[in-house]
Structures are given as C-alpha cells and as structure tokens.
Design an enzyme around this catalytic site. Structure first.
Site, mmCIF file in Angstrom:
data_model
loop_
_atom_site.group_PDB
_atom_site.id
_atom_site.type_symbol
_atom_site.label_atom_id
_atom_site.label_comp_id
_atom_site.label_asym_id
_atom_site.label_seq_id
_atom_site.Cartn_x
_atom_site.Cartn_y
_atom_site.Cartn_z
ATOM 1 N N HIS A 189 19.167 8.870 -24.811
ATOM 2 C CA HIS A 189 18.849 7.844 -25.810
ATOM 3 C C HIS A 189 19.906 7.865 -26.912
ATOM 4 C CE1 HIS A 189 16.703 5.675 -28.982
ATOM 5 N NE2 HIS A 189 15.907 5.193 -28.035
ATOM 6 N N GLU A 196 20.158 -0.414 -23.966
ATOM 7 C CA GLU A 196 19.727 -0.475 -25.365
ATOM 8 C C GLU A 196 20.936 -0.733 -26.251
ATOM 9 O OE1 GLU A 196 18.192 3.201 -26.875
ATOM 10 O OE2 GLU A 196 19.947 4.294 -26.193
ATOM 11 N N SER A 203 14.273 -3.692 -30.359
ATOM 12 C CA SER A 203 13.412 -4.609 -31.114
ATOM 13 C C SER A 203 12.561 -5.493 -30.199
ATOM 14 C CB SER A 203 14.246 -5.464 -32.086
ATOM 15 O OG SER A 203 14.862 -4.641 -33.064
#
EC number: 5.3.1.1
Length: 241
Positions: free
Chosen positions: A96, A165, A204
């Site tokens: 991540h 992402e 988001s």
C-alpha cells in the site's frame, strides 16, 4: 471469468469493541448481496482474531494489512503468514502507498512479502499507483509498468489481486476520472501473464461514485478506505448497482 473483489481497508481505525458494533449494522445489510461478489474487511492486527469468529459463516472474508516475508524471527513489530492463516485470514494487502511512503517499503520488499503471502496460503492484494507529481510529469505508465515488473517476480498470478491506487486520490476527495482509471487498469492487465487477475480501483471510493466506477469494463472491484469505516456507507458500496 474475472472475480469481483470489494475490500474495505480500515487502516489504523477501530478497536475490537468498535469492530463488533460495525458488524451489527453491516452484516444484516448483505442479505441480498450477490454471492459471487467477494467482500473483504482488511483490519488492524488487534481486530483479526475477534473478527475471525464474528465473520465465520458470513459472506465476508478476513484480510490483514501487511505480512512479513519470514516465517518467524527477530522482526519486532512484524507479523508472519502462518500467524495470519492460523486465525482464518484469507487476504492481505501488500505494498500500500502508505507503507511505501511512511515505512520504507520498496519494490524489493513488496516482492518478498507477496511471495511469502502466497507461500503461506494467503491471497495478496498488490497496490500500485503514482503520485500527483509523477502523473503531472507523464510518468504514470512507466512507473506502473516498473512496479509490476519488480513486484511480480516469481509471484503466482492465479492467486493474486491488484489494486490501482493513484496516490493523489487517496483520502483527498479527488477521484480519478472513471474512464482514466479504466484506461490505467487496462494497461495493468496488458502487463500480466494472467488476464483474469482481478484488478481493483482505490482512491476516494464513495457510495455516490461506486456505480459509475463499477460500470467500467476493466474494473473488477474497489479497495475502499474511509468509506469502509461506516457500515451503511460500505454496505452501499458492496451492494452497488
């Protein structure tokens, strides 16, 4: 046939008591969720054991947020694959952007963690994506191709999920245009040996944009941060139309 994977990433939120309160509202909202949708909660380490019990027999799979590459050893603060599988963890987030940014994760350590996750029976969710500066400099494609090349060395692509992402969209309220997310995810797929790897979008994701995101042909699910912390919000995302 590509699988749909909807994952909530709680990051460093929710005590054990708070996690149980969440489930009281969340699980009943999944009664009509299509069975073919894989729903995950990737929670803090302290919540894993109690959620393993609470989620037993439900539609929801349990995920962790990190895994070390060694089976055991003097690695203070880390957790191993066998420790996770022993308590019923099925998935684990690897690489991540917050791990890369704040904790010195590199493509080399991400690769080691991916291999270890698979070795010990976990399905890793590999996160890749670019910063705003990299995007503005036109480096999105080259960066992601480089990440995939390094991260996926000796990784089994039949037991893998990838999350795109865009770092500039995480927690900022700025969502990548759905058509652009679809384009980049198509690029990611073109770099894979297995075209059926599920590829998620993360950044988001909210109840008011999930339907548009999931209407894109290349997108196989979402990795949800803040919107997964509220039961009604995450249930709406899981039950997208």
């Amino acid at each position: 046939m590509r699988k749909i994977v909807i994952a909530g990433n709680w990051k460093m939120f929710k005590t054990q008591a708070e996690s149980q309160e969440f489930l009281k509202e969340f699980l009943p909202a999944l009664e009509e969720t299509p069975q073919e949708r894989e729903v995950l909660l990737c929670v803090p380490f302290t919540d894993l054991a109690i959620l393993s019990q609470s989620l037993h027999g439900s539609l929801v799979q349990l995920g962790a947020q990190n895994v070390h590459w060694a089976e055991n050893g003097a690695y203070t603060g880390e957790i191993s694959g066998p420790m996770l599988t022993e308590i019923g963890v099925r998935y684990v987030i690897v690489g991540h952007s917050e791990r890369r940014q704040f904790f010195g994760e590199t493509d080399e350590t991400v690769n080691l963690r991916l291999q270890a996750a698979q070795k010990y029976g976990l399905t890793p969710i590999l996160c890749v994506g670019e910063t705003k500066q990299q995007r503005d400099s036109g480096e999105t494609e080259s960066l992601i191709v480089s990440q995939l090349d390094k991260d996926l060395i000796n990784v089994d692509q039949t037991n893998l999920v990838i999350a795109y992402e865009p770092i500039w969209a995480i927690g900022t309220g700025d969502t990548c245009e759905t058509t652009e997310a679809n384009r980049v995810i198509g690029l990611i797929r073109s770099q894979l040996k297995n075209p059926d790897v599920p590829i998620q979008y993360g950044g988001s994701v909210k109840p008011n944009n999930i339907d548009e995101i999931m209407a894109q042909p290349e997108i196989d699910g979402v990795l949800v941060g803040g919107a997964s912390l509220e039961a009604a919000s995450f249930a709406r995302i899981v039950n997208y139309q």
